[in-house]
Design a protein around this motif. Structure first.
Motif, PDB file in Angstrom:
ATOM      1  N   VAL A 159       0.872  -1.168   0.000  1.00 36.70           N
ATOM      2  CA  VAL A 159       0.000   0.000   0.000  1.00 36.70           C
ATOM      3  C   VAL A 159       0.914   1.223   0.000  1.00 36.70           C
ATOM      4  N   ALA A 160       0.748   2.076  -1.003  1.00 35.87           N
ATOM      5  CA  ALA A 160       1.616   3.237  -1.164  1.00 35.87           C
ATOM      6  C   ALA A 160       0.953   4.490  -0.608  1.00 35.87           C
ATOM      7  N   PHE A 161       1.794   5.451  -0.214  1.00 37.13           N
ATOM      8  CA  PHE A 161       1.342   6.720   0.332  1.00 37.13           C
ATOM      9  C   PHE A 161       1.890   7.835  -0.537  1.00 37.13           C
ATOM     10  N   VAL A 162       1.001   8.746  -0.947  1.00 37.08           N
ATOM     11  CA  VAL A 162       1.423   9.824  -1.830  1.00 37.08           C
ATOM     12  C   VAL A 162       0.633  11.079  -1.510  1.00 37.08           C
ATOM     13  N   GLY A 163       1.231  12.217  -1.794  1.00 32.69           N
ATOM     14  CA  GLY A 163       0.546  13.487  -1.567  1.00 32.69           C
ATOM     15  C   GLY A 163       1.464  14.645  -1.873  1.00 32.69           C
ATOM     16  N   ARG A 164       0.887  15.829  -1.837  1.00 31.26           N
ATOM     17  CA  ARG A 164       1.666  17.038  -2.059  1.00 31.26           C
ATOM     18  C   ARG A 164       2.736  17.165  -0.973  1.00 31.26           C
ATOM     19  N   SER A 165       3.876  17.748  -1.317  1.00 30.10           N
ATOM     20  CA  SER A 165       4.938  17.938  -0.341  1.00 30.10           C
ATOM     21  C   SER A 165       4.420  18.696   0.877  1.00 30.10           C
ATOM     22  N   SER A 195       9.971   7.790  14.414  1.00 27.46           N
ATOM     23  CA  SER A 195      10.873   8.219  13.338  1.00 27.46           C
ATOM     24  C   SER A 195      11.228   7.098  12.366  1.00 27.46           C
ATOM     25  N   LEU A 196      10.289   6.181  12.113  1.00 25.19           N
ATOM     26  CA  LEU A 196      10.565   5.182  11.078  1.00 25.19           C
ATOM     27  C   LEU A 196      10.762   5.885   9.740  1.00 25.19           C
ATOM     28  N   VAL A 197       9.873   6.835   9.475  1.00 23.54           N
ATOM     29  CA  VAL A 197       9.989   7.669   8.278  1.00 23.54           C
ATOM     30  C   VAL A 197      10.449   9.043   8.730  1.00 23.54           C
ATOM     31  N   ARG A 198      11.491   9.555   8.110  1.00 23.39           N
ATOM     32  CA  ARG A 198      12.023  10.844   8.519  1.00 23.39           C
ATOM     33  C   ARG A 198      11.060  11.970   8.160  1.00 23.39           C
ATOM     34  N   THR A 199      10.757  12.794   9.151  1.00 23.69           N
ATOM     35  CA  THR A 199       9.918  13.962   8.906  1.00 23.69           C
ATOM     36  C   THR A 199      10.796  15.194   8.837  1.00 23.69           C
ATOM     37  N   SER A 200      10.300  16.197   8.147  1.00 26.87           N
ATOM     38  CA  SER A 200      11.082  17.418   7.969  1.00 26.87           C
ATOM     39  C   SER A 200      10.149  18.591   7.746  1.00 26.87           C
ATOM     40  N   SER A 201      10.575  19.753   8.227  1.00 24.47           N
ATOM     41  CA  SER A 201       9.801  20.964   7.954  1.00 24.47           C
ATOM     42  C   SER A 201      10.087  21.490   6.556  1.00 24.47           C
ATOM     43  N   THR A 202      11.094  20.892   5.899  1.00 20.79           N
ATOM     44  CA  THR A 202      11.434  21.284   4.536  1.00 20.79           C
ATOM     45  C   THR A 202      10.733  20.355   3.553  1.00 20.79           C
ATOM     46  N   PRO A 203       9.802  20.861   2.742  1.00 23.53           N
ATOM     47  CA  PRO A 203       9.109  19.991   1.787  1.00 23.53           C
ATOM     48  C   PRO A 203      10.073  19.404   0.769  1.00 23.53           C
ATOM     49  N   GLY A 253       6.889  13.197  -2.549  1.00 22.14           N
ATOM     50  CA  GLY A 253       5.845  14.219  -2.584  1.00 22.14           C
ATOM     51  C   GLY A 253       5.931  15.018  -3.875  1.00 22.14           C
ATOM     52  N   TYR A 254       4.792  15.517  -4.314  1.00 24.06           N
ATOM     53  CA  TYR A 254       4.769  16.283  -5.557  1.00 24.06           C
ATOM     54  C   TYR A 254       4.337  17.723  -5.277  1.00 24.06           C
ATOM     55  N   GLY A 255       4.606  18.597  -6.236  1.00 29.67           N
ATOM     56  CA  GLY A 255       4.099  19.959  -6.146  1.00 29.67           C
ATOM     57  C   GLY A 255       4.968  20.932  -5.386  1.00 29.67           C
ATOM     58  N   TYR A 256       6.211  20.545  -5.074  1.00 23.71           N
ATOM     59  CA  TYR A 256       7.076  21.478  -4.346  1.00 23.71           C
ATOM     60  C   TYR A 256       7.854  22.317  -5.342  1.00 23.71           C
ATOM     61  N   ALA A 257       7.442  23.554  -5.520  1.00 31.33           N
ATOM     62  CA  ALA A 257       7.974  24.401  -6.590  1.00 31.33           C
ATOM     63  C   ALA A 257       9.455  24.737  -6.412  1.00 31.33           C
ATOM     64  N   LYS A 258       9.947  24.719  -5.161  1.00 31.33           N
ATOM     65  CA  LYS A 258      11.330  25.127  -4.927  1.00 31.33           C
ATOM     66  C   LYS A 258      12.334  24.000  -5.143  1.00 31.33           C
TER      67      LYS A 258
END
Length: 199
Positions: free
Chosen positions: A26-32, A48-56, A78-83
């Protein structure tokens, strides 16, 4: 699901690098910056199995995680991160689409939306991709703790209208309060063909 074991398997870019396993995925996807990593961590009861970050845009590979030796959770970029650098953004779309099109043991995709935001073109494109490949979506709206109950109801109605789905198909979730964890696991377990749900 009663999660007693969750571990990172490997990262991949191309099909030849995917794990050699027949377990349902089962995959997980979404905007950054939509809360994807936090959602997965809450589901498996790990900080912290998956690293989280305030930077998209930090997730730049496809990451595979084994749960109880029975299921693989897949963290897609993640998709949609313009930077993000243009060349990197060009790589993400084919990487995601190839996985969706070619992974035979993929059973469902958790599409994550921020309840405070109107769905983007990227979100709508992702839904169309899933329909094209016949992959059932589990639509989770995150960050529900940021809104009042009335605001949640109003935003859920708006999101449902924009994506052309019923409100009942949206699973509300908060990483802070863990509201919605059981609902997400219930949907994941059913579509992955597992015979149990969250306890």
């Amino acid at each position: 699901m009663d999660v007693h074991q969750a571990e990172f398997i490997k990262s991949a870019v191309k099909p030849k690098d995917y794990p050699d396993t027949a377990l349902p995925e089962v995959a997980f996807v979404g905007r950054s910056n939509v809360g994807k990593s936090s959602l997965i961590n809450v589901l498996v009861n790990r900080k912290s199995l998956v690293r989280t970050s305030s930077t998209p845009g930090r997730t730049q590979l496809i990451n595979f995680f084994d749960v109880n030796g029975r299921l693989v959770l897949v963290d897609l970029p993640g998709y949609g991160y313009a930077k993000a650098p243009p060349e990197l953004r060009k790589q993400w779309q084919p990487m995601i689409e190839t996985y969706l099109a070619e992974r035979e043991n993929l059973r469902a995709v958790v599409l994550i939306l921020d309840i405070r935001r109107t769905p983007t073109d990227g979100d709508l494109n992702m839904l169309r991709w899933l329909e094209t490949y016949g992959i059932p979506p589990i639509i989770v709206v995150t960050k529900c703790d940021k809104l009042s109950k009335n605001e949640q109801a109003r935003q859920a109605g708006l999101i449902a209208t924009v994506i052309g789905r019923s409100r009942e198909e949206l699973v509300p979730f908060s990483a802070l309060s863990k509201v919605g964890r059981e609902g997400v696991w219930r949907a994941v377990s059913e579509l992955a063909g597992l015979d149990d749900t969250t306890t």
